[in-house]
Scaffold this motif. Structure first.
Motif, mmCIF file in Angstrom:
data_model
loop_
_atom_site.group_PDB
_atom_site.id
_atom_site.type_symbol
_atom_site.label_atom_id
_atom_site.label_comp_id
_atom_site.label_asym_id
_atom_site.label_seq_id
_atom_site.Cartn_x
_atom_site.Cartn_y
_atom_site.Cartn_z
ATOM 1 N N GLY A 1 0.783 -1.231 0.000
ATOM 2 C CA GLY A 1 0.000 0.000 0.000
ATOM 3 C C GLY A 1 0.805 1.265 0.000
ATOM 4 O O GLY A 1 0.248 2.358 -0.150
ATOM 5 N N GLY A 2 2.118 1.163 0.159
ATOM 6 C CA GLY A 2 2.967 2.346 0.065
ATOM 7 C C GLY A 2 2.838 3.293 1.239
ATOM 8 O O GLY A 2 2.247 2.977 2.263
ATOM 9 N N GLU A 3 3.394 4.483 1.067
ATOM 10 C CA GLU A 3 3.469 5.460 2.139
ATOM 11 C C GLU A 3 2.552 6.658 1.941
ATOM 12 O O GLU A 3 2.335 7.425 2.871
ATOM 13 C CB GLU A 3 4.917 5.970 2.272
ATOM 14 N N GLY A 4 2.032 6.871 0.758
ATOM 15 C CA GLY A 4 1.213 8.051 0.488
ATOM 16 C C GLY A 4 -0.206 7.916 0.992
ATOM 17 O O GLY A 4 -0.598 6.926 1.602
ATOM 18 N N ASP A 5 -1.006 8.951 0.708
ATOM 19 C CA ASP A 5 -2.403 8.942 1.120
ATOM 20 C C ASP A 5 -3.257 8.066 0.205
ATOM 21 O O ASP A 5 -4.332 7.617 0.604
ATOM 22 C CB ASP A 5 -2.969 10.366 1.128
ATOM 23 N N ARG A 6 -2.790 7.874 -1.017
ATOM 24 C CA ARG A 6 -3.559 7.099 -1.987
ATOM 25 C C ARG A 6 -2.705 5.982 -2.570
ATOM 26 O O ARG A 6 -1.484 6.076 -2.604
ATOM 27 C CB ARG A 6 -4.065 7.997 -3.118
ATOM 28 N N VAL A 7 -3.384 4.968 -3.058
ATOM 29 C CA VAL A 7 -2.692 3.862 -3.719
ATOM 30 C C VAL A 7 -2.378 4.259 -5.149
ATOM 31 O O VAL A 7 -3.266 4.640 -5.913
ATOM 32 C CB VAL A 7 -3.573 2.593 -3.699
ATOM 33 N N GLY A 8 -1.103 4.181 -5.513
ATOM 34 C CA GLY A 8 -0.686 4.532 -6.857
ATOM 35 C C GLY A 8 -0.289 3.323 -7.681
ATOM 36 O O GLY A 8 -0.279 2.186 -7.191
#
Length: 305
Positions: A9-16
């Motif tokens: 899911g990564g570190e940002g607010d949205r899934v890229g």
């Protein structure tokens, strides 16, 4: 074995797109290694782990029928108005399950774990909610995480189907679950915080034990910080060479060799790291009685009582 999906899911607010590609690579590596059970939780990456896993499922027709999805609920992360806390109220469990189903894009969760004990939980309320979720076809099986034998027994008394899983921190480094049973009648027993009898309760009642962080953050296959870890890493490497496998497999074999039938939950999402664990799925534990004890005592850094 299971693939732990905490890091998806990564570190940002949205899934890229990069997050989705990384998740696809991790899932592909797990399947190649023979792993078909995937461990998630509603709080992992603030829900993004479930979201990205759902996207992997959407892009791979037929994958859902080949795998088992396990997720958890019961932990509430801190926000501006509330500290982090636990919440196993029935209405909260239901709400969290419905949110997980939407993020995953599936009709049912195969296994739902109650993530941590909630001292304010009403066992009757919990049992009624879990029974309803099963009757409605939203959850197929239930388990717990980080719970003791008495806590499991109290909840089980209010649930019509048996709990099938207890997930605990267990590894060659985190050995309280093991040492609690041999420190009885010693001065060291008071310093061991693991609830004695929990492993035995699970075995006696057919509750599968899952080990989170089974590779101990790479302490025996990567970095070491203490003399005992250095000595254990050397022994692990020697055993791996002698048996024609990887150090990761030896560390996992140590858990799997225990008669409780412990199932490791691999936390890495790097394909190379997942592949290094494949022999722990494909081959039975090839540690002798003496080798198993030698690993334990070396990691302990002291003789047994």
């Amino acid at each position: 074995m299971l693939l732990g999906c905490m890091r998806l899911g990564g570190e940002g607010d949205r899934v890229g797109s990069a997050d989705i590609a990384a998740a696809e690579a991790a899932v592909g590596a797990a399947l190649e290694a023979g792993i078909t059970v995937f461990d998630l939780a509603d709080i992992y990456r603030g829900g993004r782990s479930e979201t990205v896993f759902g996207e992997v499922l959407r892009r791979a027709p037929g994958l859902r029928e080949r795998i088992v999805i396990q997720t958890k609920c019961g932990i509430r992360l801190a926000d501006a108005d509330m500290p982090g806390h636990y919440d196993l109220r029935g209405a909260s469990i239901r709400r969290r399950v419905e949110q997980s189903l939407r993020r995953l894009g599936v009709d049912a969760i195969d296994i739902l774990l109650l993530h941590r004990p909630d001292p304010l939980a009403d066992p009757a309320d919990v049992g009624e909610t879990l029974d309803a979720l099963r009757t409605e076809g939203l959850v197929r099986r239930f388990g717990v995480s980080n719970m003791s034998a008495p806590q499991i027994a109290l909840l089980q008394a209010h649930l019509s189907v048996p709990f099938t899983v207890n997930q605990l921190q267990m590894s060659l480094r985190h050995r309280d679950w093991l040492e609690a049973g041999v420190l009885v009648n010693t001065a060291e027993a008071a310093a061991n915080g693991f609830p004695l009898g929990t492993v035995e309760h699970c075995v006696a009642n057919g509750i599968a034990l899952q080990a989170w962080e089974p590779l101990a953050q790479g302490r025996y296959t990567g970095r070491q910080e203490t003399p005992a870890e250095v000595a254990t890493a050397r022994l692990v490497a020697d055993l791996a060479r002698d048996k024609g496998t990887t150090p990761e497999t030896v560390v996992l074999w140590w858990l799997r060799r225990h008669p409780a039938g412990i199932t490791p939950v691999i936390g890495s999402t790097r394909p190379s790291r997942i592949a290094a664990c494949a022999d722990a799925v494909r081959r039975p534990p090839e540690l002798t009685h003496e080798e198993w004890y030698r690993l334990w005592v070396t990691a302990r850094g002291a003789k047994l009582p």
